[in-house]
Design an enzyme around this catalytic site. Structure first.
Site, PDB file in Angstrom:
ATOM      1  N   GLY A  54      64.648  52.369  59.111  1.00 51.05           N
ATOM      2  CA  GLY A  54      65.866  53.098  58.743  1.00 51.05           C
ATOM      3  C   GLY A  54      65.928  53.615  57.316  1.00 51.05           C
ATOM      4  O   GLY A  54      66.520  54.650  57.053  1.00 51.05           O
ATOM      5  N   ASP A 109      68.716  50.611  54.247  1.00 57.01           N
ATOM      6  CA  ASP A 109      69.611  51.667  54.703  1.00 57.01           C
ATOM      7  C   ASP A 109      71.045  51.162  54.842  1.00 57.01           C
ATOM      8  O   ASP A 109      71.983  51.787  54.387  1.00 57.01           O
ATOM      9  CB  ASP A 109      69.115  52.286  56.030  1.00 57.01           C
ATOM     10  CG  ASP A 109      68.844  51.252  57.117  1.00 57.01           C
ATOM     11  OD1 ASP A 109      68.952  50.030  56.848  1.00 57.01           O
ATOM     12  OD2 ASP A 109      68.504  51.658  58.244  1.00 57.01           O
ATOM     13  N   ASP A 112      74.611  45.011  57.294  1.00 58.55           N
ATOM     14  CA  ASP A 112      75.639  44.720  58.298  1.00 58.55           C
ATOM     15  C   ASP A 112      76.058  43.254  58.120  1.00 58.55           C
ATOM     16  O   ASP A 112      76.942  42.950  57.328  1.00 58.55           O
ATOM     17  CB  ASP A 112      75.065  45.026  59.678  1.00 58.55           C
ATOM     18  CG  ASP A 112      76.098  44.980  60.789  1.00 58.55           C
ATOM     19  OD1 ASP A 112      77.170  44.381  60.592  1.00 58.55           O
ATOM     20  OD2 ASP A 112      75.852  45.545  61.865  1.00 58.55           O
ATOM     21  N   LYS A 140      78.622  47.509  55.367  1.00 59.66           N
ATOM     22  CA  LYS A 140      79.809  47.254  56.192  1.00 59.66           C
ATOM     23  C   LYS A 140      80.435  45.966  55.664  1.00 59.66           C
ATOM     24  O   LYS A 140      79.993  44.879  56.009  1.00 59.66           O
ATOM     25  CB  LYS A 140      79.395  47.069  57.655  1.00 59.66           C
ATOM     26  CG  LYS A 140      78.884  48.345  58.335  1.00 59.66           C
ATOM     27  CD  LYS A 140      78.396  48.031  59.740  1.00 59.66           C
ATOM     28  CE  LYS A 140      78.093  49.282  60.535  1.00 59.66           C
ATOM     29  NZ  LYS A 140      77.465  48.969  61.838  1.00 59.66           N
TER      30      LYS A 140
HETATM   31  P1  XMP Z   1      72.013  42.946  59.188  1.00 59.56           P
HETATM   32  O1  XMP Z   1      73.004  42.420  60.173  1.00 59.56           O
HETATM   33  O2  XMP Z   1      70.738  42.188  59.194  1.00 59.56           O
HETATM   34  O3  XMP Z   1      71.705  44.392  59.729  1.00 59.56           O
HETATM   35  O4  XMP Z   1      72.608  43.104  57.807  1.00 59.56           O
HETATM   36  C1  XMP Z   1      70.966  45.281  58.977  1.00 59.56           C
HETATM   37  C2  XMP Z   1      70.055  46.065  59.878  1.00 59.56           C
HETATM   38  O5  XMP Z   1      70.695  46.378  61.118  1.00 59.56           O
HETATM   39  C3  XMP Z   1      70.590  47.742  61.406  1.00 59.56           C
HETATM   40  N1  XMP Z   1      71.941  48.293  61.486  1.00 59.56           N
HETATM   41  C4  XMP Z   1      72.259  49.521  61.898  1.00 59.56           C
HETATM   42  N2  XMP Z   1      71.478  50.532  62.302  1.00 59.56           N
HETATM   43  N3  XMP Z   1      73.410  51.860  62.626  1.00 59.56           N
HETATM   44  C5  XMP Z   1      72.070  51.703  62.671  1.00 59.56           C
HETATM   45  O6  XMP Z   1      71.379  52.645  63.017  1.00 59.56           O
HETATM   46  C6  XMP Z   1      74.254  50.884  62.231  1.00 59.56           C
HETATM   47  O7  XMP Z   1      75.483  51.076  62.184  1.00 59.56           O
HETATM   48  C7  XMP Z   1      73.646  49.642  61.849  1.00 59.56           C
HETATM   49  N4  XMP Z   1      74.160  48.478  61.387  1.00 59.56           N
HETATM   50  C8  XMP Z   1      73.086  47.677  61.184  1.00 59.56           C
HETATM   51  C9  XMP Z   1      69.771  48.365  60.308  1.00 59.56           C
HETATM   52  O8  XMP Z   1      68.478  48.600  60.826  1.00 59.56           O
HETATM   53  C10 XMP Z   1      69.696  47.360  59.210  1.00 59.56           C
HETATM   54  O9  XMP Z   1      68.408  47.280  58.643  1.00 59.56           O
END
Ligand code: XMP
Ligand code: MG
Length: 184
Positions: A54, A109, A112, A140
């Site tokens: 990403g 990128d 979350d 987020k």
């Molecule tokens: P975590 O939960 O580990 O998530 O912080 C981070 C990874 O999850 C993916 N991610 C997304 N990818 N749209 C996406 O295309 C989203 O809204 C989204 N939210 C999380 C992303 O790959 C990131 O590295």
């Protein structure tokens, strides 16, 4: 299949998305992040470590807004399937570079839950870098449950799935120049 219409709503596979940040919004923010990193690391030959897949678009723009010597490396971690975070973080491709004494700038990128970055920073700390700085295009805020320090954040967004500018929905949407958010 991706379809675009005059209301700017786009369809990717089964889902509809609306514009969140334009190419110009992103360019301005990336410029500011590049300036901040240049002030911090312009004379330190930092190593940018971009988390694939990403972050590759963001990283490619960010390093070109950095003034000074720098090196670039990539790591692939998988923690995400479809639109929901899965439990595991999987290292698919590792770091070949020696990080000892290096100033490492991790480029992500989107943060979350924070699981991916939290896990990756632990791996980096074992390699005794001089410093670890984290940069994410998107965060987020409501969703961060793993403790991590984010040094530079492009934009805070609500907890809703986004695509574009490197981010995908089921493989599609990475080539969109702006960021789009799932339509409510
Ligand atoms: P975590 O939960 O580990 O998530 O912080 C981070 C990874 O999850 C993916 N991610 C997304 N990818 N749209 C996406 O295309 C989203 O809204 C989204 N939210 C999380 C992303 O790959 C990131 O590295
Ligand atoms: Mg993804």
């Amino acid at each position: 299949m991706m379809e675009q219409n005059s209301t700017e709503t786009i369809k990717i596979r089964d889902l509809f998305f609306v514009p969140l940040f334009t190419e110009a919004d992103i360019r301005a923010r990336v410029q500011a992040l590049g300036t901040a990193l240049t002030e911090q690391f312009g004379d330190k030959n930092p190593l940018f470590v971009s988390i694939l897949s990403g972050a590759f678009v963001f990283a490619s723009d960010l390093i070109r807004r950095f003034e000074g010597d720098c090196e670039v490396s990539f790591v692939k971690l998988a923690s995400y399937a479809g639109t929901q975070s899965t439990g595991a973080v999987q290292v698919v491709m590792g770091l070949e570079k020696d990080l000892h004494g290096r100033h490492v700038i991790v480029v992500e990128d989107i943060v979350d839950t924070g699981r991916t970055l939290h896990h990756f920073i632990e791996l980096l700390q074992d390699k005794s870098p001089a410093s670890i700085t984290t940069v994410t295009l998107l965060r987020k805020p409501d969703a961060v449950v793993f403790p991590i320090t984010l040094d530079h954040i492009g934009f805070d967004i609500t907890d809703r799935f986004v695509v574009g500018y490197g981010l995908d929905y089921d493989g599609l949407g990475r080539n969109l120049p702006g960021v789009y958010q799932l339509k409510s």
